[in-house]
Scaffold this motif. Structure first.
Motif, mmCIF file in Angstrom:
data_model
loop_
_atom_site.group_PDB
_atom_site.id
_atom_site.type_symbol
_atom_site.label_atom_id
_atom_site.label_comp_id
_atom_site.label_asym_id
_atom_site.label_seq_id
_atom_site.Cartn_x
_atom_site.Cartn_y
_atom_site.Cartn_z
ATOM 1 N N VAL A 108 30.859 -8.168 113.336
ATOM 2 C CA VAL A 108 30.983 -8.237 111.882
ATOM 3 C C VAL A 108 31.077 -6.804 111.371
ATOM 4 O O VAL A 108 30.138 -6.020 111.526
ATOM 5 N N GLY A 109 32.202 -6.456 110.781
ATOM 6 C CA GLY A 109 32.425 -5.091 110.330
ATOM 7 C C GLY A 109 32.465 -4.966 108.824
ATOM 8 O O GLY A 109 32.467 -5.959 108.087
ATOM 9 N N SER A 110 32.488 -3.704 108.349
ATOM 10 C CA SER A 110 32.587 -3.396 106.917
ATOM 11 C C SER A 110 31.527 -4.126 106.101
ATOM 12 O O SER A 110 31.806 -4.699 105.046
ATOM 13 N N HIS A 111 30.298 -4.147 106.622
ATOM 14 C CA HIS A 111 29.158 -4.769 105.933
ATOM 15 C C HIS A 111 29.383 -6.245 105.644
ATOM 16 O O HIS A 111 28.847 -6.775 104.665
ATOM 17 N N GLY A 112 30.176 -6.905 106.479
ATOM 18 C CA GLY A 112 30.391 -8.336 106.289
ATOM 19 C C GLY A 112 31.748 -8.693 105.749
ATOM 20 O O GLY A 112 32.097 -9.879 105.686
ATOM 21 N N PRO A 156 39.675 -0.760 105.537
ATOM 22 C CA PRO A 156 40.651 -1.632 104.868
ATOM 23 C C PRO A 156 40.323 -1.906 103.404
ATOM 24 O O PRO A 156 41.239 -2.079 102.593
ATOM 25 N N ALA A 157 39.041 -1.920 103.052
ATOM 26 C CA ALA A 157 38.673 -2.229 101.671
ATOM 27 C C ALA A 157 37.745 -1.175 101.072
ATOM 28 O O ALA A 157 37.103 -1.415 100.056
ATOM 29 N N GLY A 158 37.683 0.003 101.689
ATOM 30 C CA GLY A 158 36.780 1.009 101.170
ATOM 31 C C GLY A 158 37.035 2.388 101.735
ATOM 32 O O GLY A 158 37.920 2.593 102.575
ATOM 33 N N VAL A 159 36.233 3.322 101.269
ATOM 34 C CA VAL A 159 36.317 4.695 101.743
ATOM 35 C C VAL A 159 34.895 5.242 101.803
ATOM 36 O O VAL A 159 34.053 4.908 100.969
ATOM 37 N N VAL A 160 34.632 6.069 102.820
ATOM 38 C CA VAL A 160 33.265 6.534 103.078
ATOM 39 C C VAL A 160 33.232 8.052 103.175
ATOM 40 O O VAL A 160 34.090 8.661 103.828
ATOM 41 N N GLN A 185 33.763 4.511 88.720
ATOM 42 C CA GLN A 185 34.824 3.624 89.202
ATOM 43 C C GLN A 185 34.327 2.191 89.410
ATOM 44 O O GLN A 185 34.701 1.527 90.351
ATOM 45 N N ARG A 186 33.479 1.721 88.536
ATOM 46 C CA ARG A 186 33.076 0.318 88.604
ATOM 47 C C ARG A 186 34.288 -0.561 88.329
ATOM 48 O O ARG A 186 35.172 -0.153 87.577
ATOM 49 N N PRO A 187 34.396 -1.728 88.986
ATOM 50 C CA PRO A 187 33.346 -2.451 89.699
ATOM 51 C C PRO A 187 33.277 -2.162 91.198
ATOM 52 O O PRO A 187 32.858 -3.022 91.970
ATOM 53 N N ALA A 188 33.700 -0.999 91.643
ATOM 54 C CA ALA A 188 33.552 -0.664 93.063
ATOM 55 C C ALA A 188 32.082 -0.741 93.456
ATOM 56 O O ALA A 188 31.192 -0.388 92.681
ATOM 57 N N LYS A 189 31.830 -1.241 94.665
ATOM 58 C CA LYS A 189 30.467 -1.346 95.176
ATOM 59 C C LYS A 189 30.110 -0.058 95.907
ATOM 60 O O LYS A 189 30.875 0.409 96.762
ATOM 61 N N VAL A 190 28.967 0.516 95.574
ATOM 62 C CA VAL A 190 28.541 1.788 96.156
ATOM 63 C C VAL A 190 27.312 1.555 97.026
ATOM 64 O O VAL A 190 26.322 0.977 96.577
ATOM 65 N N MET A 199 32.033 3.387 99.442
ATOM 66 C CA MET A 199 32.526 2.666 98.271
ATOM 67 C C MET A 199 33.500 1.606 98.730
ATOM 68 O O MET A 199 34.402 1.877 99.515
ATOM 69 N N SER A 200 33.305 0.398 98.224
ATOM 70 C CA SER A 200 34.145 -0.722 98.627
ATOM 71 C C SER A 200 34.667 -1.437 97.396
ATOM 72 O O SER A 200 33.968 -1.543 96.382
ATOM 73 N N VAL A 201 35.891 -1.949 97.493
ATOM 74 C CA VAL A 201 36.477 -2.692 96.372
ATOM 75 C C VAL A 201 36.275 -4.191 96.547
ATOM 76 O O VAL A 201 36.787 -4.984 95.751
ATOM 77 N N VAL A 202 35.557 -4.598 97.591
ATOM 78 C CA VAL A 202 35.198 -6.007 97.760
ATOM 79 C C VAL A 202 33.677 -6.120 97.787
ATOM 80 O O VAL A 202 32.976 -5.163 98.133
ATOM 81 N N ASP A 203 33.173 -7.277 97.411
ATOM 82 C CA ASP A 203 31.733 -7.493 97.359
ATOM 83 C C ASP A 203 31.275 -8.115 98.666
ATOM 84 O O ASP A 203 31.471 -9.306 98.917
ATOM 85 N N ALA A 204 30.695 -7.307 99.542
ATOM 86 C CA ALA A 204 30.233 -7.788 100.841
ATOM 87 C C ALA A 204 28.965 -7.043 101.208
ATOM 88 O O ALA A 204 28.802 -5.870 100.890
ATOM 89 N N ASN A 205 28.045 -7.749 101.877
ATOM 90 C CA ASN A 205 26.846 -7.089 102.372
ATOM 91 C C ASN A 205 26.356 -7.805 103.620
ATOM 92 O O ASN A 205 26.720 -8.958 103.878
ATOM 93 N N LYS A 206 25.522 -7.129 104.379
ATOM 94 C CA LYS A 206 25.071 -7.653 105.663
ATOM 95 C C LYS A 206 24.205 -8.900 105.496
ATOM 96 O O LYS A 206 24.227 -9.793 106.338
ATOM 97 N N GLY A 207 23.429 -8.958 104.410
ATOM 98 C CA GLY A 207 22.581 -10.111 104.197
ATOM 99 C C GLY A 207 23.384 -11.387 104.028
ATOM 100 O O GLY A 207 23.102 -12.411 104.674
ATOM 101 N N THR A 208 24.394 -11.337 103.177
ATOM 102 C CA THR A 208 25.249 -12.505 102.969
ATOM 103 C C THR A 208 25.962 -12.889 104.254
ATOM 104 O O THR A 208 26.072 -14.073 104.596
ATOM 105 N N ALA A 209 26.451 -11.874 104.981
ATOM 106 C CA ALA A 209 27.167 -12.140 106.235
ATOM 107 C C ALA A 209 26.270 -12.859 107.241
ATOM 108 O O ALA A 209 26.700 -13.809 107.910
#
Length: 278
Positions: A108-112, A156-160, A185-190, A199-209
């Motif tokens: 599982v990559g990119s925090h889910g 693919p959906a963010g930059v670090v 740059q909201r609603p980017a996720k930080v 920073m990611s343009v999709v809403d993903a996290n390890k807990g949900t995954a």
């Protein structure tokens, strides 16, 4: 690379002969024994700082001998799902772990946001998300130009922004500037982790995954090991029946704590022994 051998990645700096014996906390031993007897169990771990020691150059990160082998052995037991969950993009995670083509251990990559268990790795960004990602990339590139030595990682959906190994003053200044970019740059996720600002343009996290994977596999409990701030999202979402383990120092919502990857290996081996006995 043989897909059944997830550690066939060449030499590492850690020799199993050099690892000191580990004596885990009795409470943790009891918790391992308790979850080991469940019919269906999810065993998951972060990669960097957990299965693999943290290094200045992320491209050289390798799991210590035995950790991925223990996960592989667990994945062959009845009713046991295993996964490596990381902030790394899926392609990089697969390359560093040797899990590309491995059918038993999920990656599982990119925090889910990406996973080998579904088709999320191929989902395209919306035009709005793509435009925002381009803006984030451009603004973090300006931070990079002002602070030589800072590194930028593209996903693919963010930059670090990475600052590990830099002079603390430079790292703090670059981190502060990156956080300002994220706030503007909201609603980017930080996500601010150890020496990184992602920073990611999709809403993903390890807990949900983890919750989604556990539900899909019908797991009665989840064992999760993590070391970073981003792993706290998983620790907080998992319940009292789950076994959450923080690796290293720092505040945590996890139930238990171990010191480093050496103790992670002991946890996995004890779980393997106990579950194999059932």
């Amino acid at each position: 690379m043989n897909p059944t051998d997830p550690t066939d990645l060449g030499p590492t700096d850690v020799d199993p002969q050099d690892l000191d014996p580990v004596d885990l906390d009795p409470g943790l031993r009891a918790a391992i024994a308790a979850v080991a007897g469940l019919d269906r169990l999810l065993v998951a771990s972060d990669f960097d700082g957990v299965l693999a020691p943290l290094v200045d150059d992320p491209s050289t990160s390798r799991a210590i001998p035995g950790t991925l082998e223990a996960l592989d052995a667990l994945s062959q037991l009845p009713g046991t799902t295993c996964a490596v969950v990381s902030g790394r993009d899926l392609e990089t995670l697969l390359a560093l772990t040797g899990l590309d083509g491995h059918e038993r251990i999920a990656a599982v990559g990119s925090h889910g946001a990406q996973s080998t268990t579904d088709d999320t790795s191929t989902q395209a960004l919306t035009p709005e998300q793509a435009d925002q990602l381009a803006v984030l990339d451009a603004e973090l590139s300006e931070v990079l130009a002002r602070h030589p030595g800072v590194r930028i990682e593209h996903k693919p959906a963010g930059v670090v922004l990475h600052t590990r190994g830099l002079d603390p003053t430079v790292a703090e200044e670059a981190t502060a500037e990156a956080l300002v970019v994220g706030a503007e740059q909201r609603p980017a996720k930080v996500l601010r982790g150890k020496d990184v600002v992602e920073m990611s343009v999709v809403d993903a996290n390890k807990g949900t995954a983890l919750l989604e994977l556990a539900a899909a596999r019908g797991s009665q409990a989840t064992v999760y090991l993590g070391d970073d701030v981003t792993d706290e999202q998983a620790f907080e979402r998992l319940g009292p029946h789950d076994l959450t383990i923080k690796v290293g120092p720092g505040p945590t919502a996890a139930r238990f704590r171990v010191t480093d990857a050496t103790e992670v290996l002991e946890v996995l081996e004890q779980l393997l022994s106990a579950r194999g006995g059932h």
